[in-house]
Design a protein around this motif. Sequence first.
Motif, short mmCIF file in Angstrom:
data_model
loop_
_atom_site.label_atom_id
_atom_site.label_comp_id
_atom_site.label_asym_id
_atom_site.label_seq_id
_atom_site.Cartn_x
_atom_site.Cartn_y
_atom_site.Cartn_z
N MET A 290 0.82 -1.21 0.00
CA MET A 290 0.00 0.00 0.00
C MET A 290 0.86 1.26 0.00
SD MET A 290 -3.22 -0.94 2.50
CE MET A 290 -3.87 0.72 2.31
N THR A 291 1.95 1.23 0.76
CA THR A 291 2.84 2.40 0.78
C THR A 291 3.43 2.67 -0.61
OG1 THR A 291 3.41 1.95 3.09
CG2 THR A 291 4.89 3.38 1.84
N LEU A 292 3.93 1.61 -1.25
CA LEU A 292 4.49 1.77 -2.59
C LEU A 292 3.42 2.14 -3.60
CD1 LEU A 292 6.99 -1.24 -2.78
CD2 LEU A 292 7.55 1.19 -2.63
N GLY A 293 2.24 1.53 -3.50
CA GLY A 293 1.18 1.82 -4.45
C GLY A 293 0.72 3.26 -4.38
N ILE A 294 0.55 3.79 -3.17
CA ILE A 294 0.13 5.18 -3.02
C ILE A 294 1.21 6.12 -3.55
CG2 ILE A 294 -0.39 6.97 -1.33
CD1 ILE A 294 -1.76 4.81 0.35
N ALA A 295 2.47 5.83 -3.21
CA ALA A 295 3.56 6.69 -3.67
C ALA A 295 3.69 6.66 -5.20
CB ALA A 295 4.87 6.25 -3.02
N MET A 296 3.60 5.48 -5.80
CA MET A 296 3.72 5.37 -7.26
C MET A 296 2.51 5.96 -7.97
SD MET A 296 5.39 1.54 -7.43
CE MET A 296 5.41 1.47 -9.23
N GLY A 297 1.33 5.85 -7.36
CA GLY A 297 0.15 6.42 -7.98
C GLY A 297 0.14 7.94 -7.97
N ARG A 298 0.79 8.55 -6.98
CA ARG A 298 0.82 10.01 -6.86
C ARG A 298 2.01 10.64 -7.57
NH1 ARG A 298 -2.40 12.20 -2.85
NH2 ARG A 298 -0.94 13.94 -2.64
N SER A 299 3.03 9.84 -7.88
CA SER A 299 4.23 10.39 -8.51
C SER A 299 4.56 9.59 -9.77
CB SER A 299 5.41 10.35 -7.54
OG SER A 299 6.62 10.71 -8.18
N GLU A 300 4.40 10.22 -10.92
CA GLU A 300 4.72 9.54 -12.18
C GLU A 300 6.23 9.28 -12.30
OE1 GLU A 300 2.94 8.17 -14.48
OE2 GLU A 300 1.09 8.65 -13.43
N ARG A 301 7.04 10.19 -11.76
CA ARG A 301 8.49 10.00 -11.84
C ARG A 301 8.91 8.76 -11.03
NH1 ARG A 301 12.55 13.24 -13.40
NH2 ARG A 301 11.09 14.99 -13.61
N LEU A 302 8.37 8.64 -9.82
CA LEU A 302 8.68 7.46 -9.00
C LEU A 302 8.15 6.20 -9.65
CD1 LEU A 302 9.85 6.40 -6.31
CD2 LEU A 302 7.57 6.73 -5.31
N ASN A 303 6.97 6.29 -10.24
CA ASN A 303 6.41 5.12 -10.92
C ASN A 303 7.29 4.70 -12.10
OD1 ASN A 303 4.00 3.27 -11.55
ND2 ASN A 303 4.21 4.43 -13.44
N MET A 304 7.85 5.65 -12.81
CA MET A 304 8.71 5.36 -13.95
C MET A 304 9.94 4.56 -13.52
SD MET A 304 10.48 8.07 -16.59
CE MET A 304 11.37 8.86 -15.23
N TRP A 305 10.48 4.86 -12.33
CA TRP A 305 11.68 4.18 -11.86
C TRP A 305 11.37 2.83 -11.22
CZ3 TRP A 305 16.59 5.30 -12.91
CH2 TRP A 305 16.89 6.58 -13.39
N LEU A 306 10.24 2.73 -10.51
CA LEU A 306 9.95 1.51 -9.76
C LEU A 306 9.11 0.50 -10.53
CD1 LEU A 306 9.25 2.82 -6.13
CD2 LEU A 306 11.38 1.95 -7.12
N ASP A 307 8.44 0.93 -11.59
CA ASP A 307 7.58 0.00 -12.33
C ASP A 307 8.33 -1.22 -12.86
OD1 ASP A 307 4.88 -0.54 -13.57
OD2 ASP A 307 6.13 -0.48 -15.37
N PRO A 308 9.57 -1.09 -13.39
CA PRO A 308 10.29 -2.30 -13.82
C PRO A 308 10.53 -3.28 -12.67
CG PRO A 308 11.29 -0.35 -14.78
CD PRO A 308 10.30 0.14 -13.76
N TRP A 309 10.81 -2.77 -11.48
CA TRP A 309 11.02 -3.64 -10.32
C TRP A 309 9.73 -4.41 -10.01
CZ3 TRP A 309 14.56 -1.42 -5.94
CH2 TRP A 309 15.67 -0.82 -6.52
N VAL A 310 8.62 -3.70 -10.02
CA VAL A 310 7.34 -4.35 -9.73
C VAL A 310 7.04 -5.42 -10.77
CG1 VAL A 310 4.85 -3.97 -9.54
CG2 VAL A 310 6.44 -2.33 -8.52
N THR A 311 7.33 -5.12 -12.02
CA THR A 311 7.08 -6.09 -13.09
C THR A 311 7.91 -7.35 -12.91
OG1 THR A 311 6.59 -4.27 -14.62
CG2 THR A 311 7.05 -6.41 -15.59
N VAL A 312 9.17 -7.17 -12.50
CA VAL A 312 10.03 -8.32 -12.26
C VAL A 312 9.46 -9.21 -11.16
CG1 VAL A 312 12.30 -9.04 -11.38
CG2 VAL A 312 12.13 -7.25 -13.13
N PHE A 313 9.06 -8.62 -10.05
CA PHE A 313 8.54 -9.40 -8.93
C PHE A 313 7.18 -10.02 -9.26
CE2 PHE A 313 11.76 -7.21 -6.45
CZ PHE A 313 12.16 -8.20 -5.57
N LEU A 314 6.41 -9.39 -10.14
CA LEU A 314 5.14 -9.98 -10.55
C LEU A 314 5.34 -11.26 -11.34
CD1 LEU A 314 2.94 -6.92 -11.65
CD2 LEU A 314 2.44 -8.54 -9.80
#
Length: 279
Positions: free
Chosen positions: A104-128
Motif C-alpha cells: 500500500m505504501t508503494l502503491g500510493i507513492a507510485m500512484g501520486r508520482s509519475e516519476r517514481l512510478n517510472m523508476w519503480l515500475d520495472p522492479w514491480v514487473t520483475v517481482f510480478l
Amino acid sequence: MSATIKAPPEPPYWTFVQEPPNSKIPYAAPMRASPHVTLISLALLIAAWTLGAWAMNDADILPTPLAVWHEIADESASGALWYHMANTLRRVALAFTLAMAVGMTLGIAMGRSERLNMWLDPWVTVFLNLPALVIIVLCYLWIGLNEVAAIIAVALNKTAMVTVTIREGVRTLDRGVGDMAQVYRLTPMTRLRHIIWPQLGPFVATSTRNGLAVIWKIVLVVEFLGRSNGVGFQIHLYFQLFDTATVMAYALAFTGVMLSIEYGLVQQWERRSSAWRRA
C-alpha cells in the motif's frame, strides 16, 4: 426600443463537483448465490467425490469423504491439527500484514508520482513475474531455514500485486472532490475518512481478498520446503508416508478455515466498501 438580454446567473462555486442525475452509469451489484444454491453445489461436489472413490476402489489413491472426516476427527482429538493450524495461520497473518503495509505504501507513492512510478515500475514487473518457488528458495539460501525467511518469502510474493492494485486505485481518485476538500480546508483525517478511503476502499478490499487467496497457498509451500511445523509440513510428512487420507484431511481442514475467513469477513468488508457506489 431594444430589449435588454440578461445573462443567466452564475452557478455557485461549489457546483463544479455536481453532476446531472443521470450522468453516471448505474452500478451493477454482483449477483450472490443464495445459501441454498451454495449448499446444493457443495453436496454435488461431495457426491461426485464419493462416486469417484467408489469407482476407483482404492483408498490409497482416493479415500472416501467419510474416511477423510475420520482423519480430521482423529487429528483434532489429538491436538495435532490445531497446533499445526495455529502455526500456519500465524505465518499467514504476519506475511499478509507485511505485504499489505509495504504494497500500500508503494502503491500510493507510485500512484501520486509519475516519476517514481517510472523508476519503480520495472522492479514491480520483475517481482510480478518471478516464480514463487524461486523467491522461496532464494530467501532460504540467503537468510537461512528460519521463520524470518519464511515470512519474507511469502510477503515478497504478494507485495507486487498489492502495489499494482493500490496504484491503479490512486490513479482513479476524483481530483474534483480533492479540490473541493482543499477549498473547504478539510483536515487530513477528515479527507482520508470521507474522500480518499471511500474511493480507495474497494481496491484495498480487492487486494485483501486476492492476497489471502495467494498467501495461504504460498505459506503451505514454504512450510513444505523448510519448516518443522504447520499444515504444509504435515502434508509433506504424510506425502512421504503415502497417506492420502491424512493429506486430504489437513488440506480440507485448512481450506475450510480460509473459506470461513473469506465468506465471513473479507466478502462482507468488500460489500461494505463498495456500498457507496450503489447509493
